[in-house]
Design an enzyme around this catalytic site. Sequence first.
Site, PDB file in Angstrom:
ATOM      1  N   GLY A 125     -19.400  -1.635  25.715  1.00 36.49           N
ATOM      2  CA  GLY A 125     -17.474  -2.110  25.703  1.00 36.49           C
ATOM      3  C   GLY A 125     -17.160  -1.928  27.300  1.00 36.49           C
ATOM      4  CG  HIS A 180     -20.765   7.342  25.204  1.00 35.41           C
ATOM      5  ND1 HIS A 180     -19.221   6.973  24.480  1.00 35.41           N
ATOM      6  CD2 HIS A 180     -20.344   7.582  26.058  1.00 35.41           C
ATOM      7  CE1 HIS A 180     -19.060   7.717  24.712  1.00 35.41           C
ATOM      8  NE2 HIS A 180     -18.961   7.925  25.738  1.00 35.41           N
ATOM      9  CG  ASP A 181     -20.600   6.441  29.247  1.00 35.16           C
ATOM     10  OD1 ASP A 181     -20.264   5.979  29.586  1.00 35.16           O
ATOM     11  OD2 ASP A 181     -20.546   7.293  30.005  1.00 35.16           O
ATOM     12  NE  ARG A 199       4.086  -5.908  30.337  1.00 38.34           N
ATOM     13  CZ  ARG A 199       3.966  -6.571  31.214  1.00 38.34           C
ATOM     14  NH1 ARG A 199       3.693  -6.608  32.612  1.00 38.34           N
ATOM     15  NH2 ARG A 199       5.019  -7.655  31.874  1.00 38.34           N
ATOM     16  CG  ASN A 255     -16.288  -1.382  21.980  1.00 37.14           C
ATOM     17  OD1 ASN A 255     -15.526  -1.381  21.930  1.00 37.14           O
ATOM     18  ND2 ASN A 255     -16.658   0.132  21.244  1.00 37.14           N
ATOM     19  CD  GLU A 269     -18.628   2.619  17.551  1.00 43.16           C
ATOM     20  OE1 GLU A 269     -19.580   2.024  17.981  1.00 43.16           O
ATOM     21  OE2 GLU A 269     -17.816   2.686  18.927  1.00 43.16           O
ATOM     22  CG  HIS A 291     -14.811   4.107  17.886  1.00 35.23           C
ATOM     23  ND1 HIS A 291     -15.832   4.434  17.915  1.00 35.23           N
ATOM     24  CD2 HIS A 291     -14.138   4.740  16.777  1.00 35.23           C
ATOM     25  CE1 HIS A 291     -15.583   5.845  17.578  1.00 35.23           C
ATOM     26  NE2 HIS A 291     -14.457   6.279  17.384  1.00 35.23           N
ATOM     27  CG  HIS A 308      -8.200   1.854  21.067  1.00 28.19           C
ATOM     28  ND1 HIS A 308      -9.331   1.664  19.691  1.00 28.19           N
ATOM     29  CD2 HIS A 308      -8.960   2.887  22.051  1.00 28.19           C
ATOM     30  CE1 HIS A 308     -10.838   2.764  19.934  1.00 28.19           C
ATOM     31  NE2 HIS A 308      -9.810   3.618  21.389  1.00 28.19           N
ATOM     32  NE  ARG A 310     -11.893   7.772  19.437  1.00 28.90           N
ATOM     33  CZ  ARG A 310     -12.335   6.638  20.094  1.00 28.90           C
ATOM     34  NH1 ARG A 310     -12.292   5.347  20.318  1.00 28.90           N
ATOM     35  NH2 ARG A 310     -13.842   7.238  19.978  1.00 28.90           N
TER      36      ARG A 310
END
Length: 239
Positions: free
Chosen positions: A213, A190-191, A18, A7, A70, A43, A50, A45
């Site tokens: 990620g 996730h994590d 920046r 990810n 996703e 992903h 990001h 949003r």
Amino acid sequence: MTRLSVNINKIATIRNARGGNNPNLVNVALDCERFGAQGITVHPRPDERHIRYQDVLDLTGVVTTEFNIEGNPNERFIELVRQVRPAQVTLVPDAPDAITSNAGWDTIRHADHLRQLVETFKQDGIRVSIFVDADERMVEGAKAVGTDRIELYTEPYAAHYFENREAAIAPFVRAAQKAQELGLGLNAGHDLSLDNLQYFAQYIPGLLEVSIGHALICDALYFGLENTIQMYRRCLNQD
């Protein structure tokens, strides 16, 4: 064989801090593939804090491994995915103001909505994965709406790994077994990290893909991106 999808959201976060185009997201995605990633995950949003929607378009046709998009399936997201036609779309019920994904779908309560989404994406030849908690009822609900795969939300496993890893992984094993019983493909994310990935991959039956990620990019600050991707591959017993 469990595939590693990287990810690259955090790369976009650094770039956006920046302005400009440093680091170059497309170049990083290509380097991840060159270094051993077997997929690229993004992903986007709604606030584009990001990954930007334009990033997804820029990566289309450039990513040569598996491209996984996703996100929460709002109207704009649906239009983007149908335009890009990635290998896989992962449906995630994150709120617009969520820092990161923090729960899976209630596949029973939202069955009608999910069924319609699955049908829409499948018509475009896109494999569909639904983000779910490690709950056998939610796995059954995902099967009922016609999805190809589920992605297990692994934050609870990661949070309790060092306290009692056997207890932490137990519901995920049961959910994975239920997915196998129902003929669903199985992803996870996730994590997951260098600390907990190998144990997870060892005990989760039928694990096809992990999407990682944040932890991977953090590790890359110390170990370098190429070396880090190879370290994660080794955790998946892919020497």
